[in-house]
Design a protein around this motif. Structure first.
Motif, PDB file in Angstrom:
ATOM      1  N   UNK A   1      53.423  42.410  38.418  1.00  0.00           N
ATOM      2  CA  UNK A   1      53.998  43.748  38.386  1.00  0.00           C
ATOM      3  C   UNK A   1      52.997  44.731  38.970  1.00  0.00           C
ATOM      4  N   UNK A   2      53.488  45.735  39.673  1.00  0.00           N
ATOM      5  CA  UNK A   2      52.569  46.684  40.289  1.00  0.00           C
ATOM      6  C   UNK A   2      53.296  47.758  41.064  1.00  0.00           C
TER       7      UNK A   2
ATOM      8  N   UNK B   1      45.589  38.227  41.512  1.00  0.00           N
ATOM      9  CA  UNK B   1      46.049  39.471  42.137  1.00  0.00           C
ATOM     10  C   UNK B   1      47.087  39.114  43.191  1.00  0.00           C
ATOM     11  N   UNK B   2      48.097  39.937  43.296  1.00  0.00           N
ATOM     12  CA  UNK B   2      49.157  39.701  44.281  1.00  0.00           C
ATOM     13  C   UNK B   2      49.144  40.798  45.339  1.00  0.00           C
ATOM     14  N   UNK B   3      49.294  40.387  46.589  1.00  0.00           N
ATOM     15  CA  UNK B   3      49.486  41.304  47.703  1.00  0.00           C
ATOM     16  C   UNK B   3      50.700  40.804  48.491  1.00  0.00           C
ATOM     17  N   UNK B   4      51.597  41.708  48.837  1.00  0.00           N
ATOM     18  CA  UNK B   4      52.791  41.288  49.552  1.00  0.00           C
ATOM     19  C   UNK B   4      53.283  42.343  50.515  1.00  0.00           C
TER      20      UNK B   4
ATOM     21  N   UNK C   1      51.305  45.623  45.684  1.00  0.00           N
ATOM     22  CA  UNK C   1      50.126  44.967  45.135  1.00  0.00           C
ATOM     23  C   UNK C   1      50.099  45.174  43.631  1.00  0.00           C
ATOM     24  N   UNK C   2      49.506  44.198  42.927  1.00  0.00           N
ATOM     25  CA  UNK C   2      49.404  44.320  41.485  1.00  0.00           C
ATOM     26  C   UNK C   2      48.769  43.088  40.869  1.00  0.00           C
TER      27      UNK C   2
ATOM     28  N   UNK D   1      48.430  35.271  46.720  1.00  0.00           N
ATOM     29  CA  UNK D   1      47.873  35.236  45.370  1.00  0.00           C
ATOM     30  C   UNK D   1      46.391  34.878  45.473  1.00  0.00           C
ATOM     31  N   UNK D   2      45.568  35.647  44.791  1.00  0.00           N
ATOM     32  CA  UNK D   2      44.127  35.400  44.791  1.00  0.00           C
ATOM     33  C   UNK D   2      43.662  35.289  43.341  1.00  0.00           C
TER      34      UNK D   2
END
Length: 317
Positions: free
Chosen positions: A191-192, A229-232, A209-210, A262-263
């Motif tokens: 979620x972010x 952490x997610x970046x999309x 990102x979130x 995903x990191x």
């Protein structure tokens, strides 16, 4: 001298009374404006009004009044339609107002396998006043020499809440399986914040990102749970309005790409999907896509990068 003042006053009064009164807007011009207004096309009305002002400069005020009255009526109708749409959305049931696409076709893969198989996907979307819901289901299946060589499945649900014209809050719940990479099941939640960098008619780009949480179950009877952490991003591009293929068929071409990264402390994974679509009818579309999946720390004997190309037919509903 004083005795002449009444005579001058009488002369001025006579001149004023004898001066011709300003004529009203000519009937044919007014009829032309009213005919354009009757059609309800704002651009056409603006064009007619512009020419009317040039040819009748003494009647600009009356012409402006006609246009202003027309625009006020249009605004009132648009407001009524907007309120009606919002009321319909508010009163809609849980399963109402969904639309989407069904996709089926063949694929060719490289990386851990060199096989041909079957691909299928369903994408559903529901747009509300402030909420937007997206549901994606995708699967790829291959068999080689009587054995399953590819079994990739993905189910993802993503709600978004609009904060402003461009900013939004997102949530994501996702499950995927990749037998070829030794993953029985991977559960991801995130979620972010997101932002629409480009929001035009032809080009759109949204980023998000979130924080995220991932739980992975491996085929080797092991499992891990990690914070990540997610970046999309989601990118869309309408390349052209019409591209003629032959005398009997036309198509609309559009391109797009989406990616999720995903990191976490152990590995970095990303999934990037790019596609080119050609619309051959109102509902039927051909789609050529290329997907790259990368895992910086895969299970033993597995490669880091896996790719798949798909050619599918898409049906909108």
């Amino acid at each position: 001298m004083t005795s002449r003042l009444p005579a001058y006053a009488a002369l001025l009064t006579g001149l004023c009374l004898s001066a011709p009164a300003r004529a009203e807007l000519p009937g044919p011009v007014k009829a032309m404006i009213e005919a354009a207004i009757a059609k309800g096309d704002k651009a056409q009305v603006a064009t007619v009004v512009e020419f009317a002002k040039e040819t009748n400069p003494d009647d600009v005020a009356e012409i402006d009044a006609l246009q202003k009255q027309f625009l006020a009526g249009v605004a009132e109708k648009e407001k009524a339609r907007t309120l009606a749409r919002q009321e319909a959305i508010r009163s809609a049931g849980l399963f109402d107002n969904w639309h989407g696409k069904g996709e089926v076709g063949a694929n060719q893969s490289s990386g851990n396998s060199e096989n041909i198989g079957v691909s299928g996907a369903i994408t559903l979307e529901r747009n509300g006043i402030d909420w937007r819901h997206k549901l994606r289901l995708r699967g790829d299946y291959q068999r080689s020499n009587g054995a399953t060589s590819r079994e990739q499945l993905l189910v993802a649900y993503e709600p978004q809440y609009r904060l402003s014209q461009r900013a939004f809050v997102y949530g994501l719940a996702q499950w995927d399986r990749d037998k070829l990479q030794g993953i029985d099941g991977r559960y991801s939640m995130s979620g972010g914040l997101g932002y629409k960098v480009l929001d035009g008619t032809a080009v759109q780009l949204a980023i998000k990102a979130g924080p995220a949480f991932r739980h992975t179950e491996y085929s080797a009877d092991s499992q891990t749970s990690r914070l990540a952490a997610l970046f999309g991003y989601d990118f869309g591009w309408k390349i052209s309005d019409r591209l003629a293929l032959s005398q009997n068929s036309n198509m609309v071409a559009a391109g797009g790409s989406s990616g999720t990264v995903f990191v976490d402390s152990r590995s970095t994974t990303f999934d990037i999907l790019s596609a080119l679509e050609a619309k051959v009818s109102d509902r039927l579309t051909t789609r050529l896509s290329y997907e790259i999946k990368y895992d910086s720390n895969p299970p033993p004997t597995k490669v880091k990068t896996d790719t798949i190309s798909r050619f599918t037919m898409v049906y909108g509903f």
